[in-house]
Design an enzyme around this catalytic site. Structure first.
Site, PDB file in Angstrom:
ATOM      1  N   ASN A   7     -34.130 -36.669  43.012  1.00 51.22           N
ATOM      2  CA  ASN A   7     -33.319 -35.882  42.039  1.00 51.22           C
ATOM      3  C   ASN A   7     -33.968 -36.698  40.769  1.00 51.22           C
ATOM      4  O   ASN A   7     -33.506 -37.788  40.365  1.00 51.22           O
ATOM      5  CB  ASN A   7     -31.907 -36.300  42.252  1.00 51.22           C
ATOM      6  N   LYS A  14     -33.456 -40.601  41.007  1.00 51.89           N
ATOM      7  CA  LYS A  14     -32.451 -40.946  42.002  1.00 51.89           C
ATOM      8  C   LYS A  14     -33.082 -40.578  43.373  1.00 51.89           C
ATOM      9  O   LYS A  14     -33.825 -39.638  43.425  1.00 51.89           O
ATOM     10  CB  LYS A  14     -31.241 -40.275  41.814  1.00 51.89           C
ATOM     11  N   ARG A  92     -34.737 -31.925  44.268  1.00 53.11           N
ATOM     12  CA  ARG A  92     -33.756 -31.184  43.784  1.00 53.11           C
ATOM     13  C   ARG A  92     -34.032 -30.471  42.505  1.00 53.11           C
ATOM     14  O   ARG A  92     -34.616 -31.480  41.599  1.00 53.11           O
ATOM     15  CB  ARG A  92     -32.317 -32.145  43.446  1.00 53.11           C
ATOM     16  N   HIS A 181     -24.617 -25.821  41.416  1.00 47.88           N
ATOM     17  CA  HIS A 181     -23.887 -26.654  42.559  1.00 47.88           C
ATOM     18  C   HIS A 181     -24.089 -26.086  44.082  1.00 47.88           C
ATOM     19  O   HIS A 181     -23.532 -26.024  44.975  1.00 47.88           O
ATOM     20  CB  HIS A 181     -22.453 -27.033  42.518  1.00 47.88           C
ATOM     21  N   HIS A 209     -15.742 -27.086  44.336  1.00 46.88           N
ATOM     22  CA  HIS A 209     -16.394 -28.269  44.052  1.00 46.88           C
ATOM     23  C   HIS A 209     -16.004 -28.902  42.839  1.00 46.88           C
ATOM     24  O   HIS A 209     -16.357 -28.349  41.662  1.00 46.88           O
ATOM     25  CB  HIS A 209     -18.038 -27.870  43.974  1.00 46.88           C
ATOM     26  N   LEU A 210     -15.225 -30.041  42.835  1.00 54.20           N
ATOM     27  CA  LEU A 210     -14.440 -30.653  41.779  1.00 54.20           C
ATOM     28  C   LEU A 210     -15.066 -31.954  41.418  1.00 54.20           C
ATOM     29  O   LEU A 210     -14.544 -33.027  42.274  1.00 54.20           O
ATOM     30  CB  LEU A 210     -13.072 -30.539  41.775  1.00 54.20           C
ATOM     31  N   GLY A 211     -15.979 -32.367  40.516  1.00 50.10           N
ATOM     32  CA  GLY A 211     -16.280 -33.592  40.348  1.00 50.10           C
ATOM     33  C   GLY A 211     -16.244 -33.745  38.609  1.00 50.10           C
ATOM     34  O   GLY A 211     -15.653 -33.043  38.073  1.00 50.10           O
ATOM     35  N   ARG A 242     -17.347 -31.289  29.828  1.00 51.38           N
ATOM     36  CA  ARG A 242     -17.824 -29.603  29.577  1.00 51.38           C
ATOM     37  C   ARG A 242     -16.338 -28.946  29.114  1.00 51.38           C
ATOM     38  O   ARG A 242     -15.375 -29.052  29.964  1.00 51.38           O
ATOM     39  CB  ARG A 242     -18.531 -29.139  30.732  1.00 51.38           C
ATOM     40  N   ASP A 284     -13.227 -39.440  33.192  1.00 53.65           N
ATOM     41  CA  ASP A 284     -13.086 -39.576  34.613  1.00 53.65           C
ATOM     42  C   ASP A 284     -11.420 -39.271  34.990  1.00 53.65           C
ATOM     43  O   ASP A 284     -10.722 -39.871  34.334  1.00 53.65           O
ATOM     44  CB  ASP A 284     -13.206 -41.211  34.877  1.00 53.65           C
ATOM     45  N   GLY A 334     -12.199 -33.179  44.163  1.00 52.89           N
ATOM     46  CA  GLY A 334     -11.752 -32.575  45.261  1.00 52.89           C
ATOM     47  C   GLY A 334     -11.616 -33.342  46.742  1.00 52.89           C
ATOM     48  O   GLY A 334     -10.581 -33.023  47.286  1.00 52.89           O
ATOM     49  N   GLU A 335     -12.556 -34.532  46.956  1.00 53.77           N
ATOM     50  CA  GLU A 335     -12.309 -35.184  48.135  1.00 53.77           C
ATOM     51  C   GLU A 335     -11.303 -36.494  48.014  1.00 53.77           C
ATOM     52  O   GLU A 335     -10.755 -36.977  49.038  1.00 53.77           O
ATOM     53  CB  GLU A 335     -13.594 -35.843  48.398  1.00 53.77           C
ATOM     54  N   ASN A 336     -11.091 -36.830  46.912  1.00 51.75           N
ATOM     55  CA  ASN A 336     -10.277 -37.988  46.785  1.00 51.75           C
ATOM     56  C   ASN A 336      -8.997 -37.977  46.125  1.00 51.75           C
ATOM     57  O   ASN A 336      -8.223 -38.836  45.934  1.00 51.75           O
ATOM     58  CB  ASN A 336     -11.233 -39.095  46.043  1.00 51.75           C
ATOM     59  N   GLU A 389     -25.089 -33.157  49.398  1.00 50.82           N
ATOM     60  CA  GLU A 389     -26.211 -32.365  49.026  1.00 50.82           C
ATOM     61  C   GLU A 389     -27.585 -32.992  49.418  1.00 50.82           C
ATOM     62  O   GLU A 389     -28.391 -32.152  49.615  1.00 50.82           O
ATOM     63  CB  GLU A 389     -26.210 -32.332  47.381  1.00 50.82           C
TER      64      GLU A 389
END
Ligand code: AMP
Length: 403
Positions: A7, A14, A92, A181, A209-211, A242, A284, A334-336, A389
């Protein structure tokens, strides 16, 4: 077979090396501050342990960064003996425009198409191209695959992707919703069906997808029918920095009053807005949550705006699909963020979606796993499915180079 996933950003590279026999990550690393004239930085982890984390002399370009990545994988970590062990590279790529509805082997036509799409992805596509060309230079015999962030959303019908401006702007300038995404929405919706023991064709799924960047998709029978991001990733719910959707007249209004150009204002919408802009504290969600708990009103407002935005998309996508079978949460928040999931789902019993707070709170932040968090009598299933991903890119790459 070992697949390298890359990426490339304008000043960073990355990477992750994945052993496709067991889908385990052999190494993941980052080369940073490329072409900035200052010292560069390089880090690499093997089995989650940092084996490299060091400032280095200025890194001139992406070719030098690729050589550093290969050196890290071979000589420093020894996860491969030579680069010949790397069967293929999956890149990517942000914007595939309307041309790519799936991943492709990279040839000159593909490189040209990524270049043609630079006006649609002016920040990312040039960097993605630099990353591809640099990898081709240092690994000339290794096949390369492009995986587009926009591809999964290409199944949207025109009524979902068109904007209500004169049609000529679509014809002339390709102005429309593309969505982003996509690799995550595709991976997570497919994985949800697998996890539930169903076929994708049997399900209407809303993927959240919430980041730091957030987007929502409506996935009907395995195909994306709508998504919240637009011609750029600015549209949709409020995000880390954003603004998300707003009346476009806001831009002109602020420009006129604050003596800003449109591009200066869009830079503010992209980098200084959202959770950061509203709270005045941080992009954050953990910081925003903490401040809200301590009574900070603007942090509470930022949190409320995000939750309200997600709720509205869930409601509208349920309407768009004439119902919903599964609502899925993924990515960092979303995950945490158990409390955010709880607050989003509060009040959705009218839709047949009832969260089970014990199941929701049994999930440990930082240790996300596939889980059902809806009550046993909930008609709509609510799930948490960690996104991956890199695995999705590596799988596409393997499939294409094995053909
Ligand atoms: P992402 O862009 O997917 O990396 O997500 C970044 C967001 O995820 C940030 O706003 C974080 O607050 C949130 N996040 C990441 N890890 C955790 C965690 N262990 N607990 C709570 N929130 C987290």
């Amino acid at each position: 077979m070992k697949i390298l996933v890359v990426n490339a950003g304008s000043s960073s590279l990355k990477y992750q090396l994945i052993n496709m026999d067991d889908e385990q990550t052999l190494a993941q690393g980052l080369v940073e501050r490329i072409g900035m004239g200052t010292d560069g930085h390089q880090s690499c982890k093997v089995n989650g342990e940092k084996v490299l984390d060091t400032d280095v002399a200025p890194i001139e370009n992406h070719v030098q960064a690729c050589n550093m990545m290969l050196d890290a994988l071979t000589n420093v970590t020894g996860v491969v003996k030579s680069m010949d062990e790397i069967s293929a590279v999956g890149h990517r790529v942000l914007h595939g425009g309307s041309k790519f509805s799936e991943s492709v082997i990279i040839n000159q036509d593909v490189l040209d198409a990524i270049e043609e799409n630079i006006p649609l992805g002016p920040l990312h596509n040039p960097a993605n191209l630099m990353g591809i060309k640099a990898c081709q230079e240092v690994m000339p015999n290794t096949p390369m695959v492009a995986v587009f962030d926009t591809a999964f959303h290409q199944t949207m019908p025109p009524k979902a992707y068109m904007y209500g401006v004169p049609y000529e702007y679509y014809e002339k300038l390709h102005v429309r919703r593309y969505g982003f995404h996509g690799t995550s929405h595709r991976y997570v919706s497919k994985r949800t069906a697998e996890f539930l023991g169903k076929k994708p064709e049997e399900l209407r799924i809303i993927t959240c997808h919430l980041g730091n960047g957030s987007s929502m998709s409506a996935v009907d029978c395995g195909k994306c029918v709508d998504t919240s991001m637009g011609i750029t990733p600015l549209e949709g719910v409020v995000m880390g920095t954003r603004s998300g959707s707003m009346d476009p007249a806001v831009v002109e209004f602020i420009c006129n009053n604050e003596n800003l150009t449109v591009s200066e204002m869009l830079n503010i919408c992209n980098k200084k807005s959202g959770l950061l802009g509203i709270s005045g504290l941080s992009n954050d969600m953990r910081d925003v949550d903490k401040a809200a708990r301590e009574g900070n009103e603007r942090a509470q407002l930022a949190r409320d705006m995000l939750i309200y935005g997600i709720k509205k998309y869930i409601g509208s996508y349920a309407a768009a699909m004439n119902g919903v079978d599964v609502i899925v949460f993924t990515a960092g928040i979303g995950e945490n963020n158990n409390k955010l999931r709880e607050d989003v789902m509060k009040g959705f019993e009218f839709l047949g979606a009832k969260i089970d707070l014990d199941k929701n709170n049994a999930l440990i932040p930082g240790k996300a796993e596939d889980a059902i968090i809806s009550a046993d009598d909930s008609k709509v299933l609510i799930c948490v499915i960690p996104t991956n991903e890199e695995i999705a890119i590596a799988k596409d790459t393997l499939e294409l180079v094995s053909k």
